[in-house]
Scaffold this active site. Structure first.
Site, PDB file in Angstrom:
ATOM      1  N   SER A  83       0.827  -1.214   0.000  1.00  0.00           N
ATOM      2  CA  SER A  83       0.000   0.000   0.000  1.00  0.00           C
ATOM      3  C   SER A  83       0.857   1.257   0.000  1.00  0.00           C
ATOM      4  CB  SER A  83      -0.904   0.023   1.226  1.00  0.00           C
ATOM      5  OG  SER A  83      -1.615   1.254   1.258  1.00  0.00           O
TER       6      SER A  83
ATOM      7  N   LYS B 256      -4.526  -6.780   3.558  1.00  0.00           N
ATOM      8  CA  LYS B 256      -4.500  -5.694   2.566  1.00  0.00           C
ATOM      9  C   LYS B 256      -5.905  -5.444   2.006  1.00  0.00           C
ATOM     10  CE  LYS B 256      -2.950  -2.516  -0.213  1.00  0.00           C
ATOM     11  NZ  LYS B 256      -3.815  -2.304  -1.325  1.00  0.00           N
TER      12      LYS B 256
ATOM     13  N   GLU C  37     -10.171   1.776   3.643  1.00  0.00           N
ATOM     14  CA  GLU C  37      -9.836   2.927   2.769  1.00  0.00           C
ATOM     15  C   GLU C  37     -11.109   3.441   2.077  1.00  0.00           C
ATOM     16  OE1 GLU C  37      -6.457   2.304  -0.023  1.00  0.00           O
ATOM     17  OE2 GLU C  37      -7.878   2.838  -1.596  1.00  0.00           O
TER      18      GLU C  37
ATOM     19  N   HIS D  86      -7.681  -3.568   4.565  1.00  0.00           N
ATOM     20  CA  HIS D  86      -7.112  -2.206   4.522  1.00  0.00           C
ATOM     21  C   HIS D  86      -7.867  -1.400   3.468  1.00  0.00           C
ATOM     22  CE1 HIS D  86      -4.598   0.705   2.373  1.00  0.00           C
ATOM     23  NE2 HIS D  86      -3.922   0.913   3.493  1.00  0.00           N
ATOM     24  N   ASN D  87      -8.062  -2.002   2.298  1.00  0.00           N
ATOM     25  CA  ASN D  87      -8.753  -1.295   1.218  1.00  0.00           C
ATOM     26  C   ASN D  87     -10.218  -1.051   1.545  1.00  0.00           C
ATOM     27  OD1 ASN D  87      -6.276  -1.636  -0.021  1.00  0.00           O
ATOM     28  ND2 ASN D  87      -7.157  -2.073  -2.017  1.00  0.00           N
TER      29      ASN D  87
HETATM   30  C1  6PG Z   1      -3.157   1.295  -1.645  1.00  0.00           C
HETATM   31  C2  6PG Z   1      -4.459   1.305  -2.402  1.00  0.00           C
HETATM   32  C3  6PG Z   1      -4.346   0.691  -3.750  1.00  0.00           C
HETATM   33  C4  6PG Z   1      -5.673   0.635  -4.513  1.00  0.00           C
HETATM   34  C5  6PG Z   1      -6.172   1.971  -4.912  1.00  0.00           C
HETATM   35  C6  6PG Z   1      -7.362   1.957  -5.850  1.00  0.00           C
HETATM   36  O1  6PG Z   1      -3.199   0.796  -0.540  1.00  0.00           O
HETATM   37  O2  6PG Z   1      -2.163   1.812  -2.151  1.00  0.00           O
HETATM   38  O3  6PG Z   1      -5.406   0.598  -1.681  1.00  0.00           O
HETATM   39  O4  6PG Z   1      -3.842  -0.602  -3.571  1.00  0.00           O
HETATM   40  O5  6PG Z   1      -5.471  -0.106  -5.649  1.00  0.00           O
HETATM   41  O6  6PG Z   1      -6.489   2.724  -3.800  1.00  0.00           O
HETATM   42  O7  6PG Z   1      -8.400   1.191  -5.404  1.00  0.00           O
HETATM   43  P1  6PG Z   1      -9.842   1.337  -6.103  1.00  0.00           P
HETATM   44  O8  6PG Z   1      -9.589   1.561  -7.559  1.00  0.00           O
HETATM   45  O9  6PG Z   1     -10.566   0.076  -5.843  1.00  0.00           O
HETATM   46  O10 6PG Z   1     -10.470   2.540  -5.471  1.00  0.00           O
END
Ligand code: 6PG
Length: 466
Positions: free
Chosen positions: A125, A179, A186, A182-183
């Site tokens: 990430s 991870k 996010e 984590h997303n």
């Molecule tokens: C990270 C992000 C990354 C992710 C983008 C886009 O931790 O650097 O999570 O891995 O791919 O944020 O995600 P989306 O296109 O699904 O919004």
């Protein structure tokens, strides 16, 4: 012939940045990209060891060979693996740094094991800059692989005063699972910020300057985090005509799928993750632009103009509580999965990897780590986050503003339901049980007797024990 410590397979944005990161930390790094254009672009940038064939790249590596694949997640990863396996020997290591599904990682560990080879699934990430300067890395898979190359991975990761933001979290897909969540967090934090923006702009009619000022100010408070920081920068960005660039962005959000996977796992594990859920659906529903356009004409809501005393502090408190709820939901999901899949994920360690380098890094993560070191119970119930009960009234007031203004703020309403459910000893699902039993004889349990009961709710009055 020069022997290289590690190879990067895939020279897209992330692979190229990771490659440069390894080189800057003093590792002899072999580079390979499938497309000639990628290889040429990289070579043109300087004195890099870009190999023209997979065979040459593999031959250049020290034994056991370590190849870090940074390719598009999905079938491409399998194709690359199948091309590399015949070129490798027992004991060699493949690392997948893409956003792969944890079940694919599990399958790939098994595939490699059949050949006597080792596999690591590493969630990376931090975007392009993180990959270049120090990402957060969540590793899972073969422990032997980690023992062999973990020290190399740590060196390129982000660092805090407590150590590297890179560690081994468990076997199989444990790293990619963390991870994925984590997303999910996010997605939720991003939507919480977007909903806050709606409340400020459309609910309280604050000017763009005032909204920008508040976000910039909040960055220096306990709610400070990478996403609040970049939100402040985005809000202040003007287009060539001097108007806010944000206002010109089409309101249809894209996604690559990791948020939806988190949601699917929430359902599979029966873990309550309402704010992550709402944030995923906000992206799906944003695509229904035509429907919303018609809806805006037909379903015109009666809205109120609202003012709020001391709005800066109240908005910030609501934001803080909501961010805590996003983390709480994700961490509970990781805890449940770790139990079910038998991964034994060390929760404080997992969240400590988010303290720097990643997208969800924030000032509250050290406290989250501290809370989890004492107990794995929901972080909202910890003494570190006792302050959430003080902020609850502000969140409620903010939610009411949105309701009165007729603005959809699904994340705030979901946080409020989450909070209220978490502090409700007796939920209302006794009614659910009674209704199920009434129409389908599904039976119910009682609080005053053991057993499963069925009642003829409409007719007689007698209870029957199943
Ligand atoms: C990270 C992000 C990354 C992710 C983008 C886009 O931790 O650097 O999570 O891995 O791919 O944020 O995600 P989306 O296109 O699904 O919004």
């Amino acid at each position: 012939m020069k022997q290289y410590d590690i190879a990067i397979y895939g020279l897209g944005v992330m692979g190229a940045s990771l490659g440069k990161n390894f080189i800057s930390k003093g590792f002899a790094t072999a580079l390979y990209g499938k497309s000639e254009a990628e290889r040429e672009r990289f070579q043109a940038e300087g004195e890099f060891a870009v190999f023209q064939t997979e065979e040459d790249m593999v031959r250049s590596l020290k034994s056991p060979r370590t190849i870090f694949m940074m390719v598009t997640a999905g079938s491409v990863t399998d194709e690359v693996m199948e091309r590399l396996i015949p070129l490798l020997d027992a004991g060699d290591i493949l690392i997948d740094g893409g956003n792969s599904h944890f079940k694919d990682t599990q399958r790939r560990c098994e595939r490699m094991a059949k050949e006597g080879m080792l596999f690591l699934g590493v969630g990376v990430s931090g975007g392009e800059l993180g990959a270049l300067l120090g990402p957060s890395m969540m590793a899972g898979g073969d422990k032997l692989a980690w023992n062999a190359c973990g020290n190399i991975l740590e060196k390129i990761a982000a660092k805090t005063e407590d150590g590297y933001c890179c560690d081994y979290l468990g076997k199989e897909g444990a790293g990619h699972y963390v991870k994925m969540v984590h997303n999910g967090i996010e997605y939720a934090m991003i939507q919480v910020i977007a909903d806050m923006y709606s409340i400020m702009k459309d609910g309280l009619s604050l000017s763009q300057e005032e909204i920008t000022r508040l976000f910039v100010e909040w960055q220096n408070t306990e709610v400070g985090c990478y996403l609040v920081e970049i939100a402040g920068a985005i809000l202040g960005k003007k287009d060539a005509d001097g108007l806010p660039l944000l206002d010109k962005i089409l309101d249809v959000a894209k996604q690559k799928g990791t948020g939806s996977w988190t949601l699917e796992e929430g359902i599979a594990r029966g873990v309550y993750i309402p704010t992550i859920t709402e944030s995923v659906f906000a992206r799906y529903f944003s695509a229904e632009k035509e429907m919303r356009k018609t809806g805006s004409q037909i379903l015109q809501a009666k809205t109120e103009t609202i003012s709020l005393e001391n709005h800066g502090e109240k908005l910030r408190n609501a934001l803080y509580l909501s961010m805590v709820a996003c983390y709480a939901q994700g961490i509970d999901l990781i805890a449940k999965a770790s139990e079910v899949y038998n991964w034994e994920i060390n929760l404080p360690l997992a969240v400590s990897l988010w303290k720097e380098g990643c997208i969800i890094r924030s000032k509250m993560l050290p406290d989250i780590q501290k809370a989890l070191e004492k107990s794995s119970k929901n972080i909202m119930l910890s003494e570190e986050f006792a302050v959430v009960s003080k902020y609850e009234a502000d969140l409620r007031e903010i939610a009411v503003i949105a309701i009165k203004a007729g603005i959809a703020v699904p994340t705030y309403l979901s946080v409020l339901s989450y909070y209220d459910n978490c502090r409700t000893e007796k939920m209302n699902v006794n009614m659910v049980q009674a209704l199920r039993d009434c129409f389908g004889a599904h039976t119910y349990e009682r609080i005053d007797m053991e057993g499963n009961f069925h009642t003829d709710w409409i007719g007689g009055n007698e209870n029957e024990n199943e």
